[in-house]
Scaffold this motif. Sequence first.
Motif, short mmCIF file in Angstrom:
data_model
loop_
_atom_site.label_atom_id
_atom_site.label_comp_id
_atom_site.label_asym_id
_atom_site.label_seq_id
_atom_site.Cartn_x
_atom_site.Cartn_y
_atom_site.Cartn_z
N SER A 1 0.82 -1.22 0.00
CA SER A 1 0.00 0.00 0.00
C SER A 1 0.85 1.26 0.00
N GLY A 2 2.17 1.12 0.11
CA GLY A 2 3.08 2.25 -0.03
C GLY A 2 2.73 3.44 0.82
N ILE A 3 2.51 4.60 0.17
CA ILE A 3 2.17 5.84 0.87
C ILE A 3 0.69 6.19 0.68
N THR A 4 -0.12 5.20 0.31
CA THR A 4 -1.56 5.46 0.18
C THR A 4 -2.29 5.26 1.50
N THR B 1 4.22 6.00 -6.83
CA THR B 1 3.08 5.64 -6.01
C THR B 1 1.96 5.15 -6.92
N LEU B 2 0.69 5.19 -6.46
CA LEU B 2 -0.43 4.69 -7.27
C LEU B 2 -1.74 5.24 -6.73
N ALA B 3 -2.86 4.79 -7.32
CA ALA B 3 -4.22 5.13 -6.88
C ALA B 3 -4.62 6.55 -7.24
N GLY B 4 -4.05 7.09 -8.30
CA GLY B 4 -4.46 8.42 -8.75
C GLY B 4 -4.47 8.53 -10.26
N ASP B 5 -4.94 7.48 -10.94
CA ASP B 5 -4.94 7.47 -12.41
C ASP B 5 -5.58 8.74 -12.97
N ASN B 6 -4.96 9.28 -14.02
CA ASN B 6 -5.49 10.50 -14.63
C ASN B 6 -4.93 10.65 -16.04
N ASP B 7 -5.53 11.54 -16.81
CA ASP B 7 -5.09 11.75 -18.19
C ASP B 7 -4.49 13.14 -18.39
N ARG B 8 -3.78 13.63 -17.38
CA ARG B 8 -3.12 14.94 -17.50
C ARG B 8 -1.74 14.82 -18.16
N PHE B 9 -1.12 13.64 -18.07
CA PHE B 9 0.16 13.35 -18.73
C PHE B 9 1.28 14.31 -18.30
N GLN B 10 1.29 14.64 -17.01
CA GLN B 10 2.26 15.61 -16.50
C GLN B 10 3.45 14.94 -15.83
N LEU B 11 4.58 15.61 -15.88
CA LEU B 11 5.74 15.19 -15.10
C LEU B 11 5.46 15.48 -13.63
N PRO B 12 6.08 14.73 -12.72
CA PRO B 12 5.79 14.94 -11.30
C PRO B 12 6.35 16.26 -10.78
N THR B 13 5.66 16.83 -9.82
CA THR B 13 6.20 17.97 -9.08
C THR B 13 6.88 17.50 -7.79
N ASP B 14 6.56 16.28 -7.36
CA ASP B 14 7.20 15.66 -6.21
C ASP B 14 7.64 14.26 -6.65
N TRP C 1 5.53 10.06 -7.28
CA TRP C 1 5.38 10.06 -8.73
C TRP C 1 4.15 9.25 -9.10
N MET C 2 3.14 9.94 -9.60
CA MET C 2 1.87 9.31 -9.94
C MET C 2 1.87 8.88 -11.41
N PRO C 3 1.67 7.61 -11.68
CA PRO C 3 1.60 7.15 -13.08
C PRO C 3 0.30 7.59 -13.74
N THR C 4 0.26 7.45 -15.05
CA THR C 4 -0.96 7.76 -15.79
C THR C 4 -2.07 6.78 -15.42
N PRO D 1 5.82 19.54 -21.73
CA PRO D 1 5.97 18.18 -22.25
C PRO D 1 4.92 17.24 -21.67
N ARG D 2 4.65 16.15 -22.38
CA ARG D 2 3.65 15.19 -21.95
C ARG D 2 4.30 13.82 -21.72
N LEU D 3 3.84 13.14 -20.67
CA LEU D 3 4.37 11.82 -20.32
C LEU D 3 3.23 10.83 -20.13
N PHE D 4 3.31 9.67 -20.79
CA PHE D 4 2.38 8.57 -20.54
C PHE D 4 3.15 7.51 -19.76
N TYR D 5 2.64 7.19 -18.55
CA TYR D 5 3.35 6.31 -17.62
C TYR D 5 2.40 5.18 -17.22
N LEU D 6 2.70 3.97 -17.68
CA LEU D 6 1.86 2.81 -17.40
C LEU D 6 2.51 1.91 -16.35
N TRP D 7 1.68 1.35 -15.44
CA TRP D 7 2.23 0.47 -14.42
C TRP D 7 1.32 -0.75 -14.23
#
Length: 283
Positions: free
Chosen positions: A117-120, A145-158, A162-165, A195-201
């Motif tokens: 469950s990491g940091i969730t 990390t995980l549990a925040g799927d989204n289609d913003r395709f952004q690089l992490p600010t923290d 790091w939230m994947p797509t 820039p845009r990033l697609f990150y799959l996990w």
Amino acid sequence: MRYRFLRFPEGKFKAVTFSYDDGVTADKRLAKLLAERGLKGTFNVNSGLWGKNGRITPAEIREDILQYGHEVAVHGELHRASGVISVADGICDVMNCRVALEQTFGRIVRGMAYPDSGITYFTGDHTYEDVKAYLQALGITYARTLAGDNDRFQLPTDWYAWMPTAHHDNPDVMAYADKFCAINEQDTYNGGRYPRLFYLWGHSYEFDSHENWGHMEALCDKLSGNDDTWYATNGEIYDYVKAWEALEFSADDTMVHNPTATDVWFDADGHLKCVKSGETIIL
């Protein structure tokens, strides 16, 4: 002041990366599948569980994962949830795994995906700030990390959250991929040309248990082979972004110096620039 946005190597506007957990034997099939399509990923392994209960061995990691240009990252020695165990136990779980990976594969390992469950979820007086502090002290530079799927395709600010797509079984993942592939740099307004990033996990054993390897193949086919996209590991993306952030701009924004060992591309008010390692250029 100009709008300045990072561009990936060769001036590419987008990037794609993969992150797969637990070091299971199905990773071998996944690593080959990605490589055949020119894709790259990070495989997060538990050093204390190698060769046990369907998990991959170090020899298999060398022969079936690393040879394709993928990378390994920390997933905890024993796959223990960072938000639940004590700080001392968390430090041991991460450090033992990092040391084992580095000694076994002869390379520096600085990346991580949180186990379990990491940091969730946190118990007692444990906090994210505690976990982040000891990861920094242990030389870990990013943690997925995980549990925040989204289609913003952004690089992490923290980088320690790091939230994947998306997970590959997200019912919207194909729509996310279509949206990502359709984004055209030239169609975006000046302030939105970031820039845009697609990150799959996910976990590769899920393709066996769900009998949906075809789903992953179709998703990879959709994401691969695009001229405007850089295909990289998690660590390569982190290192490149940090090189971009290290650039030194003059006060009047007419010059830039690159003190790093990496050639860096960027967009300056719609004009593509490359500043090579050690170089200073006029904008």
